[in-house]
Scaffold this motif. Sequence first.
Motif, PDB file in Angstrom:
ATOM      1  N   ARG A  97      82.073 128.241   1.792  1.00  0.00           N
ATOM      2  CA  ARG A  97      83.138 127.803   2.690  1.00  0.00           C
ATOM      3  C   ARG A  97      83.293 128.806   3.826  1.00  0.00           C
ATOM      4  NH1 ARG A  97      87.969 129.111  -1.520  1.00  0.00           N
ATOM      5  NH2 ARG A  97      88.091 131.357  -1.134  1.00  0.00           N
ATOM      6  N   VAL A  98      83.990 128.373   4.861  1.00  0.00           N
ATOM      7  CA  VAL A  98      84.243 129.219   6.024  1.00  0.00           C
ATOM      8  C   VAL A  98      85.736 129.200   6.305  1.00  0.00           C
ATOM      9  CG1 VAL A  98      83.834 129.493   8.498  1.00  0.00           C
ATOM     10  CG2 VAL A  98      81.982 128.740   7.002  1.00  0.00           C
ATOM     11  N   ARG A  99      86.309 130.362   6.403  1.00  0.00           N
ATOM     12  CA  ARG A  99      87.716 130.496   6.799  1.00  0.00           C
ATOM     13  C   ARG A  99      87.734 130.798   8.291  1.00  0.00           C
ATOM     14  NH1 ARG A  99      91.308 129.009   2.686  1.00  0.00           N
ATOM     15  NH2 ARG A  99      90.429 129.696   0.719  1.00  0.00           N
ATOM     16  N   LEU A 100      88.579 130.081   9.005  1.00  0.00           N
ATOM     17  CA  LEU A 100      88.716 130.271  10.447  1.00  0.00           C
ATOM     18  C   LEU A 100      90.137 130.717  10.758  1.00  0.00           C
ATOM     19  CD1 LEU A 100      86.903 127.012  11.539  1.00  0.00           C
ATOM     20  CD2 LEU A 100      85.977 129.333  11.635  1.00  0.00           C
ATOM     21  N   ARG A 101      90.252 131.716  11.600  1.00  0.00           N
ATOM     22  CA  ARG A 101      91.557 132.198  12.058  1.00  0.00           C
ATOM     23  C   ARG A 101      91.713 131.735  13.502  1.00  0.00           C
ATOM     24  NH1 ARG A 101      91.226 138.091  12.216  1.00  0.00           N
ATOM     25  NH2 ARG A 101      90.331 137.682  14.242  1.00  0.00           N
ATOM     26  N   TYR A 102      92.869 131.181  13.823  1.00  0.00           N
ATOM     27  CA  TYR A 102      93.103 130.730  15.197  1.00  0.00           C
ATOM     28  C   TYR A 102      94.590 130.804  15.515  1.00  0.00           C
ATOM     29  CZ  TYR A 102      94.513 126.224  13.143  1.00  0.00           C
ATOM     30  OH  TYR A 102      95.137 125.247  12.414  1.00  0.00           O
ATOM     31  N   TYR A 103      94.911 130.729  16.786  1.00  0.00           N
ATOM     32  CA  TYR A 103      96.319 130.701  17.178  1.00  0.00           C
ATOM     33  C   TYR A 103      96.563 129.535  18.118  1.00  0.00           C
ATOM     34  CZ  TYR A 103      94.884 133.288  21.420  1.00  0.00           C
ATOM     35  OH  TYR A 103      94.282 133.692  22.578  1.00  0.00           O
ATOM     36  N   ASP A 104      97.822 129.117  18.162  1.00  0.00           N
ATOM     37  CA  ASP A 104      98.179 127.986  19.015  1.00  0.00           C
ATOM     38  C   ASP A 104      98.708 128.479  20.366  1.00  0.00           C
ATOM     39  OD1 ASP A 104     100.813 128.800  18.614  1.00  0.00           O
ATOM     40  OD2 ASP A 104     101.347 127.082  17.365  1.00  0.00           O
ATOM     41  N   SER A 147      82.778 127.376  -2.633  1.00  0.00           N
ATOM     42  CA  SER A 147      82.558 126.167  -1.845  1.00  0.00           C
ATOM     43  C   SER A 147      83.839 125.377  -1.612  1.00  0.00           C
ATOM     44  CB  SER A 147      81.512 125.283  -2.502  1.00  0.00           C
ATOM     45  OG  SER A 147      81.937 124.906  -3.798  1.00  0.00           O
ATOM     46  N   ALA A 148      84.786 125.462  -2.540  1.00  0.00           N
ATOM     47  CA  ALA A 148      86.015 124.684  -2.411  1.00  0.00           C
ATOM     48  C   ALA A 148      87.041 125.403  -1.552  1.00  0.00           C
ATOM     49  CB  ALA A 148      86.590 124.417  -3.798  1.00  0.00           C
ATOM     50  N   LYS A 206      84.738 123.373   4.660  1.00  0.00           N
ATOM     51  CA  LYS A 206      83.865 123.228   3.495  1.00  0.00           C
ATOM     52  C   LYS A 206      82.396 123.239   3.923  1.00  0.00           C
ATOM     53  CE  LYS A 206      87.186 120.510   0.868  1.00  0.00           C
ATOM     54  NZ  LYS A 206      87.465 119.189   0.279  1.00  0.00           N
ATOM     55  N   PRO A 207      81.500 123.385   2.951  1.00  0.00           N
ATOM     56  CA  PRO A 207      80.066 123.340   3.275  1.00  0.00           C
ATOM     57  C   PRO A 207      79.687 122.052   4.011  1.00  0.00           C
ATOM     58  CG  PRO A 207      80.381 124.096   1.030  1.00  0.00           C
ATOM     59  CD  PRO A 207      81.730 123.643   1.524  1.00  0.00           C
ATOM     60  N   ASN A 208      78.814 122.188   4.997  1.00  0.00           N
ATOM     61  CA  ASN A 208      78.278 121.064   5.773  1.00  0.00           C
ATOM     62  C   ASN A 208      79.357 120.230   6.451  1.00  0.00           C
ATOM     63  OD1 ASN A 208      75.420 121.518   5.253  1.00  0.00           O
ATOM     64  ND2 ASN A 208      75.984 121.082   3.139  1.00  0.00           N
ATOM     65  N   GLN A 209      80.369 120.896   6.985  1.00  0.00           N
ATOM     66  CA  GLN A 209      81.420 120.203   7.718  1.00  0.00           C
ATOM     67  C   GLN A 209      81.612 120.816   9.098  1.00  0.00           C
ATOM     68  OE1 GLN A 209      85.043 120.042   5.380  1.00  0.00           O
ATOM     69  NE2 GLN A 209      84.423 118.072   4.537  1.00  0.00           N
ATOM     70  N   THR A 210      82.294 120.057   9.942  1.00  0.00           N
ATOM     71  CA  THR A 210      82.563 120.468  11.320  1.00  0.00           C
ATOM     72  C   THR A 210      84.068 120.492  11.553  1.00  0.00           C
ATOM     73  OG1 THR A 210      80.517 119.402  12.047  1.00  0.00           O
ATOM     74  CG2 THR A 210      82.147 119.884  13.749  1.00  0.00           C
ATOM     75  N   PHE A 211      84.518 121.453  12.339  1.00  0.00           N
ATOM     76  CA  PHE A 211      85.931 121.543  12.711  1.00  0.00           C
ATOM     77  C   PHE A 211      86.017 121.479  14.227  1.00  0.00           C
ATOM     78  CE2 PHE A 211      90.095 123.350  13.366  1.00  0.00           C
ATOM     79  CZ  PHE A 211      90.818 122.941  12.257  1.00  0.00           C
TER      80      PHE A 211
END
Length: 134
Positions: free
Chosen positions: A91-98, A131-132, A109-114
């Motif tokens: 899995r990939v954790r993404l940090r972002y701000y608004d 992965s979860a 999750k694996p093999n997904q797009t954000f």
Amino acid sequence: MRVRVKMTKRMAVVATAAAALATAGLATAPAASAGDYNGCGWPRVCFYMTDSNWDNGNPTAAYQDVTDYYQNLGSKSRGANYVRNTRNDDRVRLRYYDKYGVTYYACLKPNQTFHFSSTSTVTGVKIQTQSACG
């Protein structure tokens, strides 16, 4: 005349050897992984700065190291419109701000797009072996 015949035979041998090497190279070339997607090779997490980069399969940055901390994004990934995870098990954790400066976290999750909206700015990535999301 004899020199010319030898030269022709030598050229034929060299050409045959070159053809054999080229064929062998094609036969042993690695096949694209099932995780490859939209220009992002497995096992990477790719960033696409603009919709045009995404539409053309042209990632502007990629990360692949598993870490226990957020990696700060550079100029070719910070503020990206799209992030693609081609990893099969991680899995990939993404940090972002608004737009108000409030920090949020998302899990990819694996093999997904954000896809980030124009009011969000992605600033960090953390690749984990789980992965979860949750």
